[in-house]
Design a protein around this motif. Structure first.
Motif, PDB file in Angstrom:
ATOM      1  N   ILE A  40       0.848  -1.204   0.000  1.00  0.00           N
ATOM      2  CA  ILE A  40       0.000   0.000   0.000  1.00  0.00           C
ATOM      3  C   ILE A  40       0.880   1.251   0.000  1.00  0.00           C
ATOM      4  CG2 ILE A  40      -1.677   1.318   1.348  1.00  0.00           C
ATOM      5  CD1 ILE A  40      -2.829  -1.388   2.279  1.00  0.00           C
ATOM      6  N   ASP A  41       1.954   1.200   0.804  1.00  0.00           N
ATOM      7  CA  ASP A  41       2.869   2.336   0.882  1.00  0.00           C
ATOM      8  C   ASP A  41       3.540   2.583  -0.472  1.00  0.00           C
ATOM      9  OD1 ASP A  41       4.023   4.408   2.346  1.00  0.00           O
ATOM     10  OD2 ASP A  41       5.821   3.234   2.790  1.00  0.00           O
ATOM     11  N   ALA A  42       3.882   1.501  -1.169  1.00  0.00           N
ATOM     12  CA  ALA A  42       4.521   1.638  -2.489  1.00  0.00           C
ATOM     13  C   ALA A  42       3.559   2.267  -3.498  1.00  0.00           C
ATOM     14  CB  ALA A  42       4.986   0.267  -2.981  1.00  0.00           C
ATOM     15  N   ILE A  43       2.278   1.855  -3.426  1.00  0.00           N
ATOM     16  CA  ILE A  43       1.271   2.445  -4.325  1.00  0.00           C
ATOM     17  C   ILE A  43       1.098   3.929  -4.009  1.00  0.00           C
ATOM     18  CG2 ILE A  43      -1.192   2.443  -4.926  1.00  0.00           C
ATOM     19  CD1 ILE A  43      -1.125  -0.623  -4.412  1.00  0.00           C
ATOM     20  N   ARG A  44       1.039   4.249  -2.719  1.00  0.00           N
ATOM     21  CA  ARG A  44       0.875   5.645  -2.298  1.00  0.00           C
ATOM     22  C   ARG A  44       2.012   6.511  -2.830  1.00  0.00           C
ATOM     23  NH1 ARG A  44       3.126   8.854   1.706  1.00  0.00           N
ATOM     24  NH2 ARG A  44       4.409   7.195   2.578  1.00  0.00           N
ATOM     25  N   LYS A  45       3.237   5.993  -2.711  1.00  0.00           N
ATOM     26  CA  LYS A  45       4.407   6.757  -3.149  1.00  0.00           C
ATOM     27  C   LYS A  45       4.628   6.658  -4.652  1.00  0.00           C
ATOM     28  CE  LYS A  45       6.955   6.131   1.204  1.00  0.00           C
ATOM     29  NZ  LYS A  45       8.033   5.355   1.866  1.00  0.00           N
ATOM     30  N   GLN A  46       3.853   5.728  -5.275  1.00  0.00           N
ATOM     31  CA  GLN A  46       4.054   5.404  -6.699  1.00  0.00           C
ATOM     32  C   GLN A  46       5.537   5.083  -6.943  1.00  0.00           C
ATOM     33  OE1 GLN A  46       2.162   8.753  -8.723  1.00  0.00           O
ATOM     34  NE2 GLN A  46       0.269   7.576  -8.797  1.00  0.00           N
ATOM     35  N   ASP A  47       6.068   4.341  -5.996  1.00  0.00           N
ATOM     36  CA  ASP A  47       7.471   3.923  -6.055  1.00  0.00           C
ATOM     37  C   ASP A  47       7.487   2.401  -5.950  1.00  0.00           C
ATOM     38  OD1 ASP A  47      10.096   3.339  -5.765  1.00  0.00           O
ATOM     39  OD2 ASP A  47      10.346   4.269  -3.794  1.00  0.00           O
ATOM     40  N   PHE A  48       7.499   1.746  -7.113  1.00  0.00           N
ATOM     41  CA  PHE A  48       7.405   0.285  -7.129  1.00  0.00           C
ATOM     42  C   PHE A  48       8.783  -0.362  -7.156  1.00  0.00           C
ATOM     43  CE2 PHE A  48       3.559   2.128  -8.912  1.00  0.00           C
ATOM     44  CZ  PHE A  48       2.646   1.656  -7.999  1.00  0.00           C
ATOM     45  N   THR A  49       9.815   0.444  -6.953  1.00  0.00           N
ATOM     46  CA  THR A  49      11.167  -0.100  -6.895  1.00  0.00           C
ATOM     47  C   THR A  49      11.566  -0.397  -5.459  1.00  0.00           C
ATOM     48  OG1 THR A  49      12.166   2.089  -6.687  1.00  0.00           O
ATOM     49  CG2 THR A  49      11.846   1.252  -8.907  1.00  0.00           C
ATOM     50  N   GLN A  50      10.780   0.145  -4.478  1.00  0.00           N
ATOM     51  CA  GLN A  50      11.187  -0.060  -3.082  1.00  0.00           C
ATOM     52  C   GLN A  50      11.065  -1.541  -2.732  1.00  0.00           C
ATOM     53  OE1 GLN A  50       8.814   2.140  -0.317  1.00  0.00           O
ATOM     54  NE2 GLN A  50       7.155   0.665  -0.332  1.00  0.00           N
ATOM     55  N   GLN A  51      11.939  -1.964  -1.868  1.00  0.00           N
ATOM     56  CA  GLN A  51      12.062  -3.374  -1.542  1.00  0.00           C
ATOM     57  C   GLN A  51      10.878  -3.814  -0.673  1.00  0.00           C
ATOM     58  OE1 GLN A  51      13.347  -6.510  -2.525  1.00  0.00           O
ATOM     59  NE2 GLN A  51      15.057  -5.139  -2.879  1.00  0.00           N
ATOM     60  N   ILE A  52      10.061  -4.732  -1.216  1.00  0.00           N
ATOM     61  CA  ILE A  52       9.047  -5.378  -0.369  1.00  0.00           C
ATOM     62  C   ILE A  52       9.662  -6.720  -0.011  1.00  0.00           C
ATOM     63  CG2 ILE A  52       6.644  -6.080  -0.195  1.00  0.00           C
ATOM     64  CD1 ILE A  52       5.995  -4.194  -2.461  1.00  0.00           C
TER      65      ILE A  52
END
Length: 339
Positions: A226-238
């Motif tokens: 959800i945080d990645a979608i919010r930031k529109q940053d899909f490169t962050q490590q999940i």
């Protein structure tokens, strides 16, 4: 001469016995001692009980018994039983709490068993006050209302045992750091059939940090998505790096009925997000939970497209089992479409 009765884990010797009879009743008085191998004794308990009670050490106790027959043919033979003895151990683990050497009195009066104890453990206190009607068809242990665990350290054994049913987010956690108290307002325990027992109580978490476990890992991964979608940053490590859940000081009301443990208002912190869960866990481990995650104002300020969600909470259904949880991912798809 003495009479000796031996069972697996218990060797009982009667040193003195006398009998008196009247036209309507007879009475037997015996005094003896029992040598108890507590480790063997704890393995004879029903599975749900033996998983919560492990004893170690060989102990010798006096056993005094008076049995009086009844002229009522309908009466249970145990209704005429009076007995006093003790039970103890060198070491024990009770409901996930390590307990040192102890010695606890046990009495039977007219077939009614009672035992009570207050034992210092891990910086806190373990207590019980249990009664049971031995003349009944089914063994029911009735715990009187009290704080049975007071400010004790949370152990991994708790998160693998009873605690995972009350606070499923700690289930099977590899590490738990914190303390808790447990107050029972009602507890009718049926060792042979846990689905029939009823328990009502309040668990107080005196703040805790919970390490990786099946459900906590899923929840953390979900929040990160959800945080990645919010930031529109899909490169962050999940990724798989260990993240701990934080449980602030809180009281969680729960009840067990018909084999399900129902809880309300369990709050955890994951970074800057608060997640509240409510729902039930079956004794088989199957879950029916609903997680609620209020959208932080900070998120909306940094991601204006979330403005329509201001003051709202994301609802996250959780199904599956404690060891194989399933989170409903539809909310992530909805958010993805909104971006």
């Amino acid at each position: 001469h003495s009479l000796r009765l031996k069972t697996d884990g218990c060797d009982y010797t009667v040193n003195h016995q006398s009998e008196a009879t009247t036209p309507t009743t007879s009475q037997i008085v015996s005094k003896g001692q029992a040598v108890v191998e507590t480790a063997k004794l704890s393995t004879t308990l029903p599975p749900m009980t033996s998983s919560q009670v492990q004893l170690r050490g060989t102990q010798t106790f006096p056993v005094d018994v008076v049995w009086t027959s009844s002229d009522d043919p309908q009466a249970s033979a145990l209704a005429g039983l009076q007995a006093t003895t003790r039970i103890g151990w060198d070491q024990a683990r009770v409901v996930g709490v390590q307990v040192g050497k102890a010695d606890v009195p046990v009495t039977i009066d007219g077939g009614q068993l009672s035992t009570a104890a207050e034992i210092p453990v891990s910086g806190g206190m373990l207590r019980w006050g249990i009664a049971s009607d031995l003349t009944a068809d089914e063994l029911v242990l009735v715990q009187q209302p009290m704080t049975v665990l007071e400010n004790v350290a949370i152990t991994p054994e708790m998160s693998k045992g009873w605690l995972k049913f009350v606070t499923p987010l700690v289930a099977e956690a590899t590490s738990v750091d914190g303390r808790l108290s447990l107050t029972l307002s009602e507890a009718n325990l049926i060792p042979t059939n846990p689905r029939k027992q009823t328990v009502v109580g309040r668990l107080v978490m005196h703040s805790a940090e919970v390490g990786p476990g099946p459900l906590s890992n899923k929840v953390i991964g979900f929040v990160r998505q959800i945080d990645a979608i919010r930031k529109q940053d899909f490169t962050q490590q999940i990724g798989n790096q260990a993240v701990w859940l934080r449980m602030p000081e809180q009281a969680i009301d729960f009840q067990m009925i018909e084999g399900r443990v129902i809880h309300r208002n369990l709050n955890v912190r994951i970074g800057d997000v608060t997640l509240t869960t409510a729902g039930s866990v079956d004794v088989s481990g199957q879950m029916d939970l609903l997680g609620s995650m209020p959208i932080p104002d900070d998120w909306i300020e940094k991601s204006p497209w979330l403005a329509s969600l201001r003051g709202q909470s994301l609802q996250i259904p959780v199904r599956g089992s404690l060891t194989a949880p399933q989170l409903d991912g539809s909310i992530i798809q909805q958010l993805g479409r909104q971006t």
